[in-house]
Design a protein around this motif. Structure first.
Motif, PDB file in Angstrom:
ATOM      1  N   VAL A 305     -55.244  79.593  36.192  1.00  0.00           N
ATOM      2  CA  VAL A 305     -55.608  78.172  36.161  1.00  0.00           C
ATOM      3  C   VAL A 305     -54.386  77.557  37.178  1.00  0.00           C
ATOM      4  N   PRO A 306     -52.976  77.529  37.145  1.00  0.00           N
ATOM      5  CA  PRO A 306     -52.235  76.925  37.974  1.00  0.00           C
ATOM      6  C   PRO A 306     -52.638  77.381  39.584  1.00  0.00           C
ATOM      7  N   GLY A 307     -53.210  78.525  39.724  1.00  0.00           N
ATOM      8  CA  GLY A 307     -53.347  78.810  41.164  1.00  0.00           C
ATOM      9  C   GLY A 307     -54.489  77.959  41.541  1.00  0.00           C
ATOM     10  N   SER A 308     -55.715  77.900  40.789  1.00  0.00           N
ATOM     11  CA  SER A 308     -56.964  76.998  41.158  1.00  0.00           C
ATOM     12  C   SER A 308     -56.533  75.739  41.145  1.00  0.00           C
ATOM     13  N   ALA A 309     -55.465  75.096  40.528  1.00  0.00           N
ATOM     14  CA  ALA A 309     -55.230  73.721  40.562  1.00  0.00           C
ATOM     15  C   ALA A 309     -54.473  73.747  41.960  1.00  0.00           C
ATOM     16  N   ARG A 310     -53.552  74.532  42.298  1.00  0.00           N
ATOM     17  CA  ARG A 310     -52.771  74.527  43.644  1.00  0.00           C
ATOM     18  C   ARG A 310     -53.930  74.554  44.775  1.00  0.00           C
ATOM     19  N   LEU A 311     -54.904  75.520  44.672  1.00  0.00           N
ATOM     20  CA  LEU A 311     -55.883  75.860  45.711  1.00  0.00           C
ATOM     21  C   LEU A 311     -56.734  74.225  45.856  1.00  0.00           C
ATOM     22  N   ARG A 316     -58.179  69.473  48.814  1.00  0.00           N
ATOM     23  CA  ARG A 316     -58.235  67.890  48.749  1.00  0.00           C
ATOM     24  C   ARG A 316     -57.405  67.414  49.939  1.00  0.00           C
ATOM     25  N   HIS A 317     -56.201  67.848  49.871  1.00  0.00           N
ATOM     26  CA  HIS A 317     -55.427  67.298  50.919  1.00  0.00           C
ATOM     27  C   HIS A 317     -55.882  67.514  52.317  1.00  0.00           C
ATOM     28  N   ARG A 318     -56.507  68.778  52.503  1.00  0.00           N
ATOM     29  CA  ARG A 318     -56.964  69.007  53.727  1.00  0.00           C
ATOM     30  C   ARG A 318     -58.262  68.240  54.109  1.00  0.00           C
ATOM     31  N   LEU A 319     -59.061  68.065  53.159  1.00  0.00           N
ATOM     32  CA  LEU A 319     -60.428  67.085  53.441  1.00  0.00           C
ATOM     33  C   LEU A 319     -59.901  65.675  53.936  1.00  0.00           C
ATOM     34  N   ARG A 320     -58.836  65.189  53.096  1.00  0.00           N
ATOM     35  CA  ARG A 320     -58.627  63.650  53.398  1.00  0.00           C
ATOM     36  C   ARG A 320     -57.628  63.558  54.580  1.00  0.00           C
ATOM     37  N   HIS A 321     -56.756  64.539  54.949  1.00  0.00           N
ATOM     38  CA  HIS A 321     -56.123  64.295  56.325  1.00  0.00           C
ATOM     39  C   HIS A 321     -56.547  65.225  57.395  1.00  0.00           C
ATOM     40  N   GLY A 322     -57.472  66.050  57.122  1.00  0.00           N
ATOM     41  CA  GLY A 322     -58.079  66.745  58.138  1.00  0.00           C
ATOM     42  C   GLY A 322     -57.003  67.799  58.765  1.00  0.00           C
ATOM     43  N   LYS A 323     -55.998  68.035  58.264  1.00  0.00           N
ATOM     44  CA  LYS A 323     -55.029  69.269  58.901  1.00  0.00           C
ATOM     45  C   LYS A 323     -54.330  69.664  57.602  1.00  0.00           C
ATOM     46  N   PRO A 324     -54.171  70.923  57.651  1.00  0.00           N
ATOM     47  CA  PRO A 324     -53.478  71.752  56.595  1.00  0.00           C
ATOM     48  C   PRO A 324     -51.905  71.104  56.430  1.00  0.00           C
ATOM     49  N   LYS A 325     -51.680  71.215  55.257  1.00  0.00           N
ATOM     50  CA  LYS A 325     -50.320  70.781  54.744  1.00  0.00           C
ATOM     51  C   LYS A 325     -49.516  71.669  55.331  1.00  0.00           C
TER      52      LYS A 325
END
Lengths: 345, 413
Positions: A305-311, A316-325
């Motif tokens: 559960v926490p793992g899926s939330a993190r992924l 989502r972050h990647r999709l929005r900003h186009g680059k990995p955090k």
């Protein structure tokens, strides 16, 4: 839909949806077999949640919970077999289970970490030995049969659907009460004893007493799950008390995610489905389960559960900003699971 | 929040069932007859479970998967060898797969866990599990046993030891669980009725790494009766021979000297006298065919687990022949099953008493080496042995079920 989500917080909406889904589940799965599997998931989830009180929130990993689970089942089964009513048997079962949990707590809370684990394991094995060897009381290996399920308020629970709704009501009560406990000052102090044992003590909290109460609570809910297990199978035998039951419950908690409410539920669903449904198609289902656990531990050490939330957050972050955090998909801040030893010493 | 009432749910289910029932008659004969097999494929009991599956598969292959003109389908389920698993899998077979009959389960505690559920569902079940009371004091109209109760062979063993071998003092050793108690109690009762004395009873735990401390306690006796099961007999017999105990003759129940074990045994097994309801060495055409097919398809010498399931399959076939291939009427089909009487099965003639337990031959065998191979050679056959031995059902059932303390051992030293 938007009106609904506008009115309610997304979290509340999600919970309402989930409850609704659980309520209508027997209607859309139809077949009694799958309804029975759903009942099993629910009562094993109650058991996993009970264990999670200690493992997740208290940082105390117990390997003896099968003893509590079975204590309720055996007490009720033996009283029923001697002709007592369901109400008497169930009440006595819960009382005896809580009393047993108190004994567990008094003996095992002298230690934490591995020591605690070993003591609970030993007590669990003693109870297994009693169930197995004290045949004049427990009927030994042959187990105890329960001829009927109870009929509270005249409701018939003998069918799959009726029993499912009983499990659902108990399950919701368990999740609800656990949510209350976790968010209460007591829940905060329990987490405090997990993370900062000495600081808690220095602040004037009685660490031992907090853990003791947590143990009783865990014992009570384990007992409730044990009763549901007994009524589901209408049979109990020493296999239930065996170490594998404790280990399986612990796997449910760890696989799903400790110290979350959703984690143990997901873990219970995973194990029950693998054991009962997947095993019909794959002979070596044990191996598949093993591989899944290895994958979970490798990629989501904090649990599904926490793992899926993190992924999900990362994706989502990647999709929005186009680059990995900068912080790639490694576990960022896994909650201190079992042990919780990183506190100030 | 919309509330789903129980009534709505029941109505939904009823509608579904009704739809299914209405659709049924048109395809009744075309639907295959379904056999559900409750077996164990994982865990310590897996070996016996796999043999069970091989047994029924051999029969189905011989019959081209057709009984009495009707296609037969086998649905196999792995219980994992524990009661809760057996219950869940039985529910899978009955409620999801709609099987017409269940064969299995393997272990006594699995059968006991299913007893009430089967009674409630009314799906006939034929098990190899020896849990005696299921065909005795807790008799269930839907459960039959085509193999033997725990004590059925051991009664015979006790009789043979006392009357033919003229042994007077015996020690018993078996695992510390119900199957062991029931076997050794049966042996003790008949042996002592025949003039012998059981002077020592030993109960090593189910998992015992080393039998030496137990064997060392045997003492001064004429024979040792053992009732081990699974892979324990191999370990036990090896330890027994290694300790130089072969001067005291060893007697064995059926699981302790099952033919399927012979490939794992050596000289330590030579001379062991056993009582078994099945023997691969039986000289009948049907058994020879069975043994040959098992060797061809699975490369094994069949023992009781395979033969038991093969015979259970034959009983199902005979019942289907009686009903003309019909099994829709569960009750009538169950009646047909219980009324089956067969001559040609691998174990010999088979019929059932009113409690659902088999009445059949029990063979006394002596293990020998013939042409390099170990063989259980039949030395005597007791015909039509009942689970009640010669005591009669009424008198037998008036006593409690055999256990560690019953019948009491009065001659212990």
């Amino acid at each position: 839909m938007s009106a609904v989500s506008g009115l309610l917080a997304p979290r509340t909406a999600a919970i309402a949806m989930a409850v609704l889904l659980l309520l209508v589940l027997p209607l859309w799965v139809g077949n009694a077999y799958y309804v029975n599997i759903a009942s099993q998931i629910l009562f094993f989830a109650v058991f996993a949640l009970a264990l999670n009180v200690l493992v997740g929130y208290g940082g105390l990993t117990s390997l003896g919970h099968a003893g509590l689970f079975a204590m309720a089942g055996y007490t009720a089964a033996l009283l029923l077999a001697r002709g007592h009513g369901h109400l008497v048997a169930d009440t006595a079962a819960l009382l005896v289970t809580v009393a047993t949990a108190a004994v567990y707590a008094v003996l095992s809370l002298r230690a934490t970490g591995i020591g605690f684990l070993m003591i609970t394991l030993a007590i669990g094995q003693i109870l297994w030995g009693i169930a197995y060897r004290w045949a004049s009381l427990t009927n030994g290996d042959n187990g105890v049969n329960v001829s009927s399920r109870p009929m509270p308020f005249g409701l018939d629970l003998s069918g799959a659907d009726g029993f499912y709704y009983l499990c659902l009501v108990v399950f919701l009560a368990c999740v609800g009460s656990m949510a209350v406990v976790v968010r209460s000052p007591f829940g905060a102090s329990l987490r405090g004893t997990r993370d900062q044992e000495r600081r808690m003590a220095a602040l004037g909290y009685d660490v031992w007493l907090i853990r003791f109460w947590a143990f009783l609570l865990s014992g009570f809910w384990s007992g409730v799950a044990g009763l549901l297990f007994l009524y589901y199978n209408q049979f109990i035998s020493p296999q239930v008390v065996a170490l594998t039951t404790s280990a399986e419950a612990l796997l449910m908690v760890i696989a799903g995610g400790t110290a979350t409410l959703l984690g143990p539920i997901v873990g219970a669903a995973l194990v029950v489905i693998m054991k009962n449904v997947v095993s019909a198609y794959i002979v070596r289902w044990n191996m598949v389960l093993g591989i899944i656990f290895i994958l979970i531990v490798s990629f989501m050490p904090e649990g599904l559960v926490p793992g899926s939330a993190r992924l999900w957050a990362w994706a989502r972050h990647r999709l929005r900003h186009g680059k990995p955090k900068p912080a790639a998909p490694g576990p960022v801040a896994a909650p201190p699971a079992s042990g919780g030893k990183e506190g100030v010493r | 929040m919309p509330r789903v009432t129980r009534r709505a749910v029941l109505a939904g289910t009823a509608a579904g069932t009704a739809a299914a029932v209405i659709g049924m008659p048109a395809i009744a004969q075309a639907t295959p007859f379904k056999i559900g097999l409750l077996t164990v494929k994982t865990g310590p009991l897996a070996q016996g479970g796999i043999q069970m599956e091989q047994g029924i598969m051999t029969l189905l292959k011989q019959r081209g998967s057709t009984f009495a003109g009707r296609k037969v389908e086998l649905v196999s389920a792995d219980t994992g060898g524990n009661p809760a698993g057996a219950k869940t899998k039985a529910s899978e077979l009955i409620e999801r797969d709609n099987v017409d009959v269940i064969l299995g389960p393997l272990a006594a505690f699995e059968l006991l866990a299913l007893n009430d559920y089967i009674r409630q569902k009314g799906t006939p079940l034929m098990s190899l599990a020896a849990a005696e009371d299921v065909t005795q004091r807790q008799t269930n109209p839907f459960i039959m046993r085509p193999s033997a109760t725990s004590a059925q062979c051991c009664h015979v063993l006790g009789d043979y030891a006392a009357k033919e071998l003229k042994y007077r003092r015996a020690a018993t050793i078996s695992e510390d669980f119900a199957f062991g108690y029931e076997q050794m109690s049966g042996f003790q009762r008949v042996f002592e009725d025949g003039g012998g004395k059981v002077v020592k009873k030993l109960w090593p735990p189910l998992v015992t790494p080393d039998y030496t401390p137990y064997i060392a306690q045997i003492g001064n006796v004429d024979c040792v009766a053992n009732g081990f099961a699974g892979s324990n007999p191999v370990k036990f017999m090896r330890a027994y021979a290694d300790l130089g105990m072969k001067r005291i003759p060893l007697l064995a129940g059926w699981t302790a000297m099952d033919d399927a074990l012979l490939k794992s045994l050596g000289d330590e097994a030579v001379g062991v006298v056993s009582a078994a309801w099945y023997s691969a060495s039986l000289d009948s055409p049907v058994n020879k065919q069975f043994v040959a097919d098992m060797a061809k398809d699975h490369n094994v010498l069949p023992g009781g687990y395979s033969a038991g399931m093969y015979i259970a399959g034959q009983v199902v076939e005979a019942a289907l022949q009686k009903t003309g291939g019909k099994s829709d009427d569960k009750k009538a089909f169950n009646e047909a099953l219980r009324g089956v009487s067969l001559q040609d099965t691998p174990r010999g003639p088979v019929k059932f008493d009113k409690y659902g337990n088999v009445v059949g031959d029990v063979h006394i065998r002596r293990c020998e080496r013939k042409g390099g191979q170990l063989v259980n050679t039949i030395v005597k056959t007791y015909p039509d042995v009942s689970q009640f031995w010669t005591y009669g059902d009424q008198a037998f059932l008036a006593n409690p079920v055999y256990s560690r303390d019953y019948p009491p051992a009065k001659n212990l030293e």
